[in-house]
Design an enzyme around this catalytic site. Structure first.
Site, PDB file in Angstrom:
ATOM      1  N   PHE A   8      71.885  88.508 -11.821  1.00  0.00           N
ATOM      2  CA  PHE A   8      71.000  87.197 -12.040  1.00  0.00           C
ATOM      3  C   PHE A   8      69.958  87.064 -11.104  1.00  0.00           C
ATOM      4  CE2 PHE A   8      74.909  86.318 -14.145  1.00  0.00           C
ATOM      5  CZ  PHE A   8      74.617  85.343 -15.345  1.00  0.00           C
ATOM      6  N   ASP A   9      68.865  86.791 -11.246  1.00  0.00           N
ATOM      7  CA  ASP A   9      67.874  86.158 -10.367  1.00  0.00           C
ATOM      8  C   ASP A   9      68.467  84.904  -9.903  1.00  0.00           C
ATOM      9  OD1 ASP A   9      65.110  85.738  -9.090  1.00  0.00           O
ATOM     10  OD2 ASP A   9      64.834  84.367 -10.903  1.00  0.00           O
ATOM     11  N   LEU A  10      67.743  84.385  -8.687  1.00  0.00           N
ATOM     12  CA  LEU A  10      68.434  83.258  -8.242  1.00  0.00           C
ATOM     13  C   LEU A  10      67.442  81.998  -8.424  1.00  0.00           C
ATOM     14  CD1 LEU A  10      70.319  81.433  -6.533  1.00  0.00           C
ATOM     15  CD2 LEU A  10      69.178  82.439  -4.333  1.00  0.00           C
ATOM     16  N   ASP A  11      66.050  82.153  -7.779  1.00  0.00           N
ATOM     17  CA  ASP A  11      65.118  80.875  -7.942  1.00  0.00           C
ATOM     18  C   ASP A  11      64.733  80.798  -9.666  1.00  0.00           C
ATOM     19  OD1 ASP A  11      65.264  80.478  -5.311  1.00  0.00           O
ATOM     20  OD2 ASP A  11      63.550  81.667  -4.781  1.00  0.00           O
ATOM     21  N   VAL A 167      69.067  89.107 -15.721  1.00  0.00           N
ATOM     22  CA  VAL A 167      68.767  87.950 -16.316  1.00  0.00           C
ATOM     23  C   VAL A 167      67.866  87.167 -15.211  1.00  0.00           C
ATOM     24  CG1 VAL A 167      69.752  85.542 -17.135  1.00  0.00           C
ATOM     25  CG2 VAL A 167      71.115  87.672 -17.389  1.00  0.00           C
TER      26      VAL A 167
END
Length: 218
Positions: A8-11, A167
């Site tokens: 997963f990306d964060l921002d 994602v």
């Protein structure tokens, strides 16, 4: 879908981090004596590496980007990282995936040290096997580099890449996945849009966090 590892990306994917990032950029530009930018420009900073963004969106010369980043982090460390919130449905989605045996990790262009602090602050860190991000010296900052580092840290063998899904909400998440031989899923509730994600080659595009677990467990 037979993906076992979900990165997963964060921002813009886990957290709605725009306010803190935009305020940090505005602070840096003011300290630099640079031109004030409208929100439409500041929003573009959510996701991509900072040096690239200062040059591309604000015309900051390359030789001044290190100083601009230090000013940005001055505000960000003090308060910007907490001007932030978890997107609706994200915690429930992560819990469902983890309960169903998926191995979750974060792969973000945000410095790793801040990413860990943010996820601990929101009591979200325990959902992830690893939280992988950029280095403060900008030596590992491009999305494909962070994804490669995450795969290596998870000890993913080349033949296992078909079991990994990235994602994210922006084109660099999708392009970074492709450059590492991974499938990708774009989310529309973040800071990108359908044409950006489709144009980058996202294999799947969803509108809500709930759709992520629904699709992955189908």
């Amino acid at each position: 879908m037979n993906y076992q590892y979900i990165l997963f990306d964060l921002d813009g994917t886990i957290t709605e981090s725009g306010p803190g990032i935009m305020n940090s950029v505005a602070y840096a530009l003011k300290k630099l004596g640079a031109k004030e930018q409208p929100e439409s420009v500041l929003r573009k900073f959510v996701g991509p590496p900072l040096a690239q963004s200062f040059m591309n969106f604000c015309g900051i010369p390359k030789e001044e980007t290190d100083y601009a980043i230090s000013l940005y982090r001055e505000y960000y460390k003090r308060q910007g990282m907490f001007e932030n919130k978890i997107y609706p449905g994200v915690e429930e989605m992560l819990g469902i995936l983890k309960k169903n045996g998926k191995k979750l990790a974060v792969a973000t262009s945000k410095p790793e040290v801040f990413s860990v602090q943010i996820l601990k602050y929101f009591h979200m860190a325990d959902y992830f096997e690893l939280i992988c991000g950029a280095t403060l010296d900008e030596k590992r900052v491009k999305k494909e580099e962070v994804i490669q580092y995450t795969l290596e840290s998870l000890k993913i063998r080349p033949e296992e890449k078909k079991k990994v899904l990235m994602v994210g909400d922006r084109e660099h998440d999708i392009l970074g996945a492709r450059r590492n031989g991974l499938d990708s899923m774009g989310v529309l509730y973040g800071y990108g849009n359908r044409s950006e994600l489709a144009g980058a080659g996202a294999d799947y595009i969803v509108e809500t966090a709930a759709e992520i677990s629904e699709l992955l467990l189908r």
